[in-house]
Each structure stands twice: as structure tokens, then as C-alpha cells.
Design a protein around this motif. Structure first.
Motif, PDB file in Angstrom:
ATOM      1  N   ALA A 366       6.108  72.328  78.504  1.00 56.29           N
ATOM      2  CA  ALA A 366       5.776  71.723  77.107  1.00 56.29           C
ATOM      3  C   ALA A 366       4.886  70.414  77.299  1.00 56.29           C
ATOM      4  O   ALA A 366       3.992  70.142  76.498  1.00 56.29           O
ATOM      5  CB  ALA A 366       7.098  71.439  76.404  1.00 56.29           C
ATOM      6  N   HIS A 367       4.904  69.824  78.659  1.00 54.45           N
ATOM      7  CA  HIS A 367       4.131  68.588  78.784  1.00 54.45           C
ATOM      8  C   HIS A 367       2.476  68.836  78.878  1.00 54.45           C
ATOM      9  O   HIS A 367       2.016  68.093  78.735  1.00 54.45           O
ATOM     10  CB  HIS A 367       4.678  67.987  79.975  1.00 54.45           C
ATOM     11  N   ALA A 390       9.484  71.590  72.370  1.00 54.51           N
ATOM     12  CA  ALA A 390       8.458  70.859  72.135  1.00 54.51           C
ATOM     13  C   ALA A 390       8.106  70.556  70.749  1.00 54.51           C
ATOM     14  O   ALA A 390       7.016  70.892  70.253  1.00 54.51           O
ATOM     15  CB  ALA A 390       7.176  71.710  72.805  1.00 54.51           C
TER      16      ALA A 390
END
Length: 453
Positions: A366-367, A390
Motif C-alpha cells: 500500500a505504501h 489502503a
């Protein structure tokens, strides 16, 4: 006389594999060959190309007197025809099993070096073929890579670099390659196999020969390797290899299984670059070394290898944004590896998930996500995972969209330094004929966008 002489054989499937099977059966003096398929066009084409074959559209049971059924790999065991055949006591095998049994009847059968895994099979087999040819060996990549194994066998090749899908392994109960590698395992084709345990069991069939090789960074593979009946078990790792393993030390690929710390080549020379490419290179090197290939030929073959299309392929760079086609990422495990190669991504995903979950993929990556554009039949499942793991990532869920629509939506989210990445995490057949067709559509849409008119 061979095991096929005088036998009445039914071939299930009239595609490329089916045509090769028919030719092999007729050459082996089967007394009769009948082919069934749901497509009348495929049957007509086969009948015109292959005199001596009988076609029978849409069979749901074997003709009376059938001795053997040879099925195309994608046909499931619960297919009515295959289930009825098994219930009637008629053996059902696949094309790979047929090639194996035919090879056993040769005075000097070819060596089989086999590759399976959830991801990286085609790249590894291509690397292996390149290495074997660099060593001057008459070798060919075959199996799931495109060339049926029976064709390679009948052509008289001395070494077969065989890519095997879980379907092919399921239908090949007696295949025992000289050396086989299991690259990795993640959820895939669960709808076909009925669950992960059955999928893993099919894949583990590649570890039943003389030499079993596995990617020990994957704990499931490591366990299967430890339980393999092979005489020799070899691991490969992206870390420093222990004795009996291949791995990476000081930025170099090192062999501590077939050579006492022999250095093969610099990891930076491997293509495709990155951890997955290096892992595939180690697997190919292990298979080649098991067959007695010198370290120098391994290095030469790996340096000469170039990955195929639709595998982390750079399509264009415009306005500081890169556009990358990884249409071959047809499951979440492959898509996660593709995402890891980029720091900031607008992700184009979706298609047929085949029962696999994307939650862990989204949670872990997600980052990296600037945004996501979702298409295809299972787009909502991916959207749900994104909303759960997310929630701050912008998501465009496109209903009835074309690939051009998806690329335009991704471009609107991207910023300089981002990658617009097609890594669908899903199969393509809901919208495209195959992953290559999907990748071509992406590449065409990108080129139209960055070079209008």
C-alpha cells in the motif's frame, strides 16, 4: 511394439496441444484416434490437417472400447467427459505424461530438466535453454512455454527444458524429471484444484526425480523440498548460500551445491534485473549444474538471455512518468513482486482472480501506491482490499472500460517520478484472449497517449 500400438485413444481438446498429440499417436501406431472438442471449427481444421483421425464434437463420455484418454491440460478432472472416463476405468493422462511414456521406450531418451512454480517459470526455462545452448547442448524449451513436449521428443532433442504448469503436473502422475525445480508457491488456480493444498501437491510433482531443487526463501517450498523423495536435494536463496545451496554472496551468484563456492556471475548482469530475475537465474543455474554444465557456460548463457515481452517491459517514458507492461503478472504473487520494483506506482489491475486473495498483496504494498485503476470481472474484490488496507489511496473502478480508458485514468493520477504499472494480479480471459493480448492493448494505449496523432 510400444505401449500405444493397437490402442484406441480419445484426445480431449483440438487446440495446439491436441494436434501434436494426434500426430504422435498416429506415428506410434495407435489403432484409432478420436478427437473431441466443443469447437466445431477446431475439429474441422484438425480433420483437414490430419488424415486418419475421427472427430466427435462435444462428447460427454468415452466411445465404446476406448483404452486411453489424453486430455489438454486445462480440462478439469470434474469435466463430464473426463469424469465419465475415469468412472468407466479408462485411464486419463495429459500430453506431458504421454511424452514421458513415449520417451521411456527410446534406447537413449532425452534428459528432462523441469521447472514449475507460481511465478517465473517461463523466464527460468528461457534462461536454462540459453545456458544449455551456451554449453553446446542440443536443448529446447518446451511444455507450457509453447512447444508441446511430444514435438520436442519426436524432434530428437537431447535435453528438454520443460516448463510445467500445475495442470500439466496433475495429469502427469509418472513423470520423474532428472532434475526439477519448484521456484515458489502462492495462491493461484485454486478454482481448478479446489484449494491450496491440492495446488501445492500438484506442483510438488516436479521434485520426484534424481535431483530436487527448491527456492528455500519460500517456507512452503522449503518444506516440500525437505520431504521430496529425490536422491539429491538442492536449495537456492537470495541470501548467502549454505553448503548444498546456490545463492548470492558479495553481489555474485555462487554455487555451493555442485561447485565448492564457484562464482557464476555478478547479480547485476542478470536480466530481468531485481530479486525475481536473480532467483530465476539461480534456479536455471542449479538445473544446468545438475546436468553437468560448467560454470563458464552458465555465466555465458545467463548473460546472453533476454526476457520475453510483457514481463516488466518498459513501454514509454514521458513527462517524468514511466509506463511498464507486466501483463504476465497474472496472480497476486507476481503482481506483488512487480510492485516492489517501483517506489511510487499508479497500479492498473483486475481480471479473473481464480479464487486468489489480494489482501496480503495490498496490505504489504500500500505504501507504494499513488493510485489504482481497476478493470475486469473481479475489480470489486481488489477495490474492497484497497479500501480495507489502503483507504487513502485514490481508486478508480471502471465498469465496461477499455484498456485505453484505464491508461488515461492512470495518467490523470500519476506525477513525475511515478510508474504507471500494468500488473493485473489476475488472468485476462474476461476481457482479452490472453495476457499477451492484454499487454499489447496496454502498450498501444500508452503509445497513443504519449504520442497523440
Amino acid at each position: 511394439m510400444g505401449f500405444l500400438a493397437g490402442r484406441r485413444v480419445l484426445v480431449a481438446g483440438a487446440g495446439v496441444t491436441g494436434r501434436s498429440v494426434v500426430e504422435a499417436l498416429l506415428a506410434a501406431d495407435a489403432s484409432s484416434v478420436t478427437v473431441t472438442d466443443s469447437s466445431a471449427d477446431r475439429l474441422d481444421a484438425l480433420e483437414q490437417l490430419t488424415p486418419g483421425v475421427t472427430v466427435a464434437p462435444g462428447l460427454v463420455g468415452p466411445p465404446a472400447g476406448t483404452d486411453l484418454v489424453v486430455t489438454s491440460p486445462g480440462w478439469r478432472p470434474d469435466n463430464p467427459l473426463l469424469a465419465a472416463s475415469a468412472a468407466a476405468g479408462v485411464e486419463v493422462i495429459g500430453e506431458v505424461e504421454l511424452a514421458w511414456r513415449m520417451g521411456l521406450e527410446l534406447a537413449d531418451p532425452p534428459a528432462w530438466l523441469a521447472v514449475t512454480g507460481t511465478n517465473g517459470k517461463t523466464t527460468t526455462v528461457g534462461m536454462l535453454e540459453s545456458v544449455l545452448r551456451a554449453a553446446g547442448i542440443d536443448a529446447v524449451a518446451c511444455g507450457n512455454v509453447g512447444l508441446p513436449v511430444v514435438d520436442a521428443l519426436l524432434a530428437g532433442r537431447r535435453v528438454l527444458a520443460v516448463e510445467l504448469s500445475s495442470f500439466q503436473l496433475y495429469w502427469s502422475p509418472s513423470v520423474r524429471p532428472f532434475a526439477g525445480v519448484l521456484l515458489n508457491l502462492a495462491e493461484d488456480h485454486l478454482d481448478w484444484h479446489g484449494g491450496f493444498a491440492a495446488y501445492a501437491a500438484a506442483k510438488a510433482g516436479v521434485l520426484t526425480g534424481e535431483v530436487a531443487i527448491g527456492g528455500v526463501d519460500d517456507p512452503v517450498v522449503a518444506d516440500l523440498l525437505a520431504a521430496a523423495p529425490a536422491r539429491t536435494r538442492v536449495g537456492f536463496t537470495l541470501g548467502d548460500p549454505a553448503e548444498g545451496q546456490l545463492g548470492v554472496r558479495g553481489g555474485k551468484l555462487v554455487d555451493r551445491a555442485f561447485g565448492d563456492g564457484a562464482v557464476l556471475l555478478d547479480a547485476a548482469e542478470v536480466r530481468p534485473a531485481g530479486p525475481l530475475g536473480v532467483a530465476d537465474a539461480l534456479a536455471a543455474a542449479a538445473l544446468a549444474r545438475a546436468h553437468g554444465v560448467a560454470a563458464e557456460a552458465v555465466a555465458a548463457g545467463l548473460r546472453a538471455f533476454r526476457p520475453g515481452a510483457h514481463r516488466a517491459e518498459l513501454v514509454a517514458e514521458a513527462g517524468g512518468i514511466t509506463y511498464v507492461n507486466d501483463s504476465k503478472a497474472t496472480n497476486p504473487h507476481a503482481a506483488e513482486a512487480s510492485l516492489r520494483a517501483h517506489d511510487s506506482v499508479v497500479w492498473i489491475a483486475g481480471g479473473l482472480l481464480k479464487g486468489a486473495s489480494v489482501d496480503e498483496l495490498v496490505r504489504a504494498q500500500a505504501h507504494r501506491l499513488r493510485g489504482a485503476v481497476l478493470i475486469g470481472a473481479d475489480r470489486e474484490a481488489i477495490a474492497t482490499a484497497l479500501h480495507r488496507h489502503a483507504p487513502a489511496v485514490p481508486v478508480a473502478v471502471l465498469d465496461g472500460a477499455t484498456m485505453a480508458d484505464a491508461v488515461r485514468a492512470a495518467r490523470s493520477m500519476a506525477r513525475p517520478g511515478d510508474a504507471v504499472l500494468l500488473a493485473p494480479a489476475a488472468a485476462s480471459m474476461d476481457m482479452f484472449s490472453d495476457y499477451a493480448h492484454r499487454g499489447q492493448a496496454f502498450a498501444e494505449a500508452v503509445r497513443t497517449l504519449v504520442n497523440p496523432g
